[in-house]
Design a protein around this motif. Sequence first.
Motif, PDB file in Angstrom:
ATOM      1  N   LYS A   1      54.546  32.754  45.630  1.00  0.00           N
ATOM      2  CA  LYS A   1      55.918  32.336  46.052  1.00  0.00           C
ATOM      3  C   LYS A   1      56.658  32.156  44.804  1.00  0.00           C
ATOM      4  CE  LYS A   1      54.739  30.461  50.494  1.00  0.00           C
ATOM      5  NZ  LYS A   1      54.689  29.260  51.246  1.00  0.00           N
ATOM      6  N   GLU A   2      55.894  31.539  43.675  1.00  0.00           N
ATOM      7  CA  GLU A   2      56.547  31.176  42.579  1.00  0.00           C
ATOM      8  C   GLU A   2      56.820  32.258  41.678  1.00  0.00           C
ATOM      9  OE1 GLU A   2      54.547  27.034  41.190  1.00  0.00           O
ATOM     10  OE2 GLU A   2      54.028  28.780  40.121  1.00  0.00           O
ATOM     11  N   PHE A   3      56.633  33.590  41.848  1.00  0.00           N
ATOM     12  CA  PHE A   3      57.236  34.542  41.045  1.00  0.00           C
ATOM     13  C   PHE A   3      57.764  35.933  41.824  1.00  0.00           C
ATOM     14  CE2 PHE A   3      52.441  35.213  41.298  1.00  0.00           C
ATOM     15  CZ  PHE A   3      52.359  36.551  41.679  1.00  0.00           C
ATOM     16  N   SER A   4      57.785  35.709  43.196  1.00  0.00           N
ATOM     17  CA  SER A   4      58.315  36.655  44.205  1.00  0.00           C
ATOM     18  C   SER A   4      59.859  37.269  43.770  1.00  0.00           C
ATOM     19  CB  SER A   4      58.411  36.135  45.509  1.00  0.00           C
ATOM     20  OG  SER A   4      59.074  35.216  45.712  1.00  0.00           O
TER      21      SER A   4
ATOM     22  N   ALA B   1      36.997  34.583  44.879  1.00  0.00           N
ATOM     23  CA  ALA B   1      37.546  34.735  43.394  1.00  0.00           C
ATOM     24  C   ALA B   1      38.509  36.010  43.565  1.00  0.00           C
ATOM     25  CB  ALA B   1      36.574  34.712  42.237  1.00  0.00           C
ATOM     26  N   LEU B   2      39.936  35.903  43.780  1.00  0.00           N
ATOM     27  CA  LEU B   2      40.601  37.020  43.868  1.00  0.00           C
ATOM     28  C   LEU B   2      41.743  37.073  43.005  1.00  0.00           C
ATOM     29  CD1 LEU B   2      40.632  36.833  47.740  1.00  0.00           C
ATOM     30  CD2 LEU B   2      39.210  38.201  46.320  1.00  0.00           C
ATOM     31  N   GLY B   3      42.368  38.174  42.499  1.00  0.00           N
ATOM     32  CA  GLY B   3      43.394  38.246  41.509  1.00  0.00           C
ATOM     33  C   GLY B   3      43.279  37.498  40.454  1.00  0.00           C
ATOM     34  N   GLY B   4      44.410  36.338  40.296  1.00  0.00           N
ATOM     35  CA  GLY B   4      44.125  35.668  39.181  1.00  0.00           C
ATOM     36  C   GLY B   4      42.828  34.734  38.965  1.00  0.00           C
ATOM     37  N   GLY B   5      42.305  34.439  40.399  1.00  0.00           N
ATOM     38  CA  GLY B   5      40.938  33.704  40.138  1.00  0.00           C
ATOM     39  C   GLY B   5      39.810  34.480  39.743  1.00  0.00           C
TER      40      GLY B   5
ATOM     41  N   GLU C   1      45.814  43.166  43.670  1.00  0.00           N
ATOM     42  CA  GLU C   1      47.221  43.142  43.173  1.00  0.00           C
ATOM     43  C   GLU C   1      47.978  44.232  43.623  1.00  0.00           C
ATOM     44  OE1 GLU C   1      45.442  40.004  40.313  1.00  0.00           O
ATOM     45  OE2 GLU C   1      44.928  42.077  41.358  1.00  0.00           O
ATOM     46  N   VAL C   2      47.490  45.538  43.584  1.00  0.00           N
ATOM     47  CA  VAL C   2      48.044  46.663  43.857  1.00  0.00           C
ATOM     48  C   VAL C   2      48.443  46.587  45.600  1.00  0.00           C
ATOM     49  CG1 VAL C   2      47.079  48.119  42.361  1.00  0.00           C
ATOM     50  CG2 VAL C   2      46.196  48.051  44.706  1.00  0.00           C
ATOM     51  N   THR C   3      47.998  45.663  46.460  1.00  0.00           N
ATOM     52  CA  THR C   3      48.465  45.543  47.821  1.00  0.00           C
ATOM     53  C   THR C   3      49.860  44.816  47.688  1.00  0.00           C
ATOM     54  OG1 THR C   3      47.563  43.394  48.141  1.00  0.00           O
ATOM     55  CG2 THR C   3      46.277  45.322  48.714  1.00  0.00           C
ATOM     56  N   LEU C   4      50.389  44.390  46.602  1.00  0.00           N
ATOM     57  CA  LEU C   4      51.606  43.560  46.509  1.00  0.00           C
ATOM     58  C   LEU C   4      52.537  44.531  45.693  1.00  0.00           C
ATOM     59  CD1 LEU C   4      50.373  39.945  45.679  1.00  0.00           C
ATOM     60  CD2 LEU C   4      51.176  40.691  47.938  1.00  0.00           C
ATOM     61  N   GLY C   5      51.967  45.563  44.987  1.00  0.00           N
ATOM     62  CA  GLY C   5      52.939  46.401  44.369  1.00  0.00           C
ATOM     63  C   GLY C   5      52.962  46.072  42.887  1.00  0.00           C
ATOM     64  N   LEU C   6      51.993  45.314  42.518  1.00  0.00           N
ATOM     65  CA  LEU C   6      51.565  44.773  40.988  1.00  0.00           C
ATOM     66  C   LEU C   6      50.261  45.459  40.472  1.00  0.00           C
ATOM     67  CD1 LEU C   6      52.443  41.106  41.629  1.00  0.00           C
ATOM     68  CD2 LEU C   6      53.761  42.864  40.395  1.00  0.00           C
TER      69      LEU C   6
ATOM     70  N   LYS D   1      34.693  51.870  33.126  1.00  0.00           N
ATOM     71  CA  LYS D   1      35.816  52.421  33.567  1.00  0.00           C
ATOM     72  C   LYS D   1      36.032  52.742  35.028  1.00  0.00           C
ATOM     73  CE  LYS D   1      36.944  56.511  32.301  1.00  0.00           C
ATOM     74  NZ  LYS D   1      37.339  57.465  31.270  1.00  0.00           N
ATOM     75  N   GLY D   2      35.098  53.645  35.558  1.00  0.00           N
ATOM     76  CA  GLY D   2      35.203  54.093  36.905  1.00  0.00           C
ATOM     77  C   GLY D   2      35.088  53.129  38.104  1.00  0.00           C
ATOM     78  N   LYS D   3      34.134  51.904  38.115  1.00  0.00           N
ATOM     79  CA  LYS D   3      34.027  51.099  38.996  1.00  0.00           C
ATOM     80  C   LYS D   3      35.154  50.176  38.803  1.00  0.00           C
ATOM     81  CE  LYS D   3      31.613  49.263  42.138  1.00  0.00           C
ATOM     82  NZ  LYS D   3      31.529  50.029  43.410  1.00  0.00           N
ATOM     83  N   ALA D   4      35.629  49.864  37.547  1.00  0.00           N
ATOM     84  CA  ALA D   4      37.012  49.109  37.435  1.00  0.00           C
ATOM     85  C   ALA D   4      38.135  49.762  38.113  1.00  0.00           C
ATOM     86  CB  ALA D   4      37.241  48.758  35.903  1.00  0.00           C
ATOM     87  N   ILE D   5      38.260  50.987  37.785  1.00  0.00           N
ATOM     88  CA  ILE D   5      39.448  51.579  38.387  1.00  0.00           C
ATOM     89  C   ILE D   5      39.329  51.685  39.989  1.00  0.00           C
ATOM     90  CG2 ILE D   5      40.533  54.198  38.670  1.00  0.00           C
ATOM     91  CD1 ILE D   5      40.101  54.581  35.696  1.00  0.00           C
ATOM     92  N   GLU D   6      38.077  52.001  40.482  1.00  0.00           N
ATOM     93  CA  GLU D   6      37.730  52.018  42.051  1.00  0.00           C
ATOM     94  C   GLU D   6      38.274  50.575  42.618  1.00  0.00           C
ATOM     95  OE1 GLU D   6      34.079  51.771  44.687  1.00  0.00           O
ATOM     96  OE2 GLU D   6      33.845  52.792  43.113  1.00  0.00           O
ATOM     97  N   MET D   7      37.743  49.463  41.985  1.00  0.00           N
ATOM     98  CA  MET D   7      37.987  48.054  42.491  1.00  0.00           C
ATOM     99  C   MET D   7      39.427  47.583  42.252  1.00  0.00           C
ATOM    100  SD  MET D   7      34.742  45.875  40.997  1.00  0.00           S
ATOM    101  CE  MET D   7      35.638  44.207  41.768  1.00  0.00           C
ATOM    102  N   ILE D   8      40.249  48.114  41.602  1.00  0.00           N
ATOM    103  CA  ILE D   8      41.513  47.581  41.140  1.00  0.00           C
ATOM    104  C   ILE D   8      42.363  48.641  42.128  1.00  0.00           C
ATOM    105  CG2 ILE D   8      43.604  47.788  39.758  1.00  0.00           C
ATOM    106  CD1 ILE D   8      41.344  47.069  37.451  1.00  0.00           C
ATOM    107  N   THR D   9      42.106  49.940  42.314  1.00  0.00           N
ATOM    108  CA  THR D   9      43.141  50.746  42.902  1.00  0.00           C
ATOM    109  C   THR D   9      42.840  50.787  44.478  1.00  0.00           C
ATOM    110  OG1 THR D   9      41.843  52.906  42.673  1.00  0.00           O
ATOM    111  CG2 THR D   9      43.329  52.497  41.194  1.00  0.00           C
TER     112      THR D   9
END
Length: 259
Positions: free
Chosen positions: A69-72, A109-113, A135-140, A156-164
């Motif tokens: 809410k603070e940065f929406s 522990a999600l996002g910034g957590g 974050e990508v579910t918020l367009g970020l 790299k591969g696992k990071a891209i999978e988790m983030i995307t």
Amino acid sequence: MAYQNLISEIKENILYITINREKALNALNKDTLTELADVIAFANKTEQVRGVILTGAGEKAFVAGADIKEFSGYNGEQGEDLAKRGQDLVFNAIENSSKPFIAAINGFALGGGLELAMACHMRIASDNAKLGLPEVTLGLIPGYGGTQRLTQLVGKGKAIEMITTATMVTASDAEKIGLVNDVVPQADLISKAEEILNVIKQRAPLAISAAIKSVIAAVNNGDGYLTEIKEFGKCFETADFKEGVTAFVEKRKANFTGK
């Protein structure tokens, strides 16, 4: 130290920091980040502190993310400033600390957590913990170092999978991919972190700091070998080095003073 969003206390040279916003699942708002920056700076400059355990209040969440809410309503420039200030004052400040930080992940522990936990030097997770960067579910995308530190930890591969995919992983899976060091029952979480720091407390403080600095240089600065050489040389100038060698020769336990 009195804070509105944190509980902090020192016991036996360990600084315990608890993010105390249980009803908000310990989400990171501006005030909490400001207080974290202050207590991290305190830890770095206080000789009494030999290590730090960072956790969240309650049994549901370590930190469930940032306060959206603070940065929406932010524009691009404001978003960039938000990321830079957070990284400089909190996340990078933890990673570059001379004191070992252990994240005791007691739930989500999600996002910034998760970014906060990854900034710590070690991570212990309770067996009910779930970790992810949604974050990508918020367009970020992650803005507090998440794209970099997750890649360093899991590849790299696992990071891209988790983030995307924005998919959460369980504590046991996080351990398998190197995202956390250990998984324990929630009741044993803090004691496991204490166990590690109590071993570290027996070692030479300046050497511990030099080792952390050298390891971080390996992944961030591109000059890890040079940093190691310089820090290795500095150790020879310390009283702790002389005490360590003398104790070894005399077959006794070293009494390190951090000098």
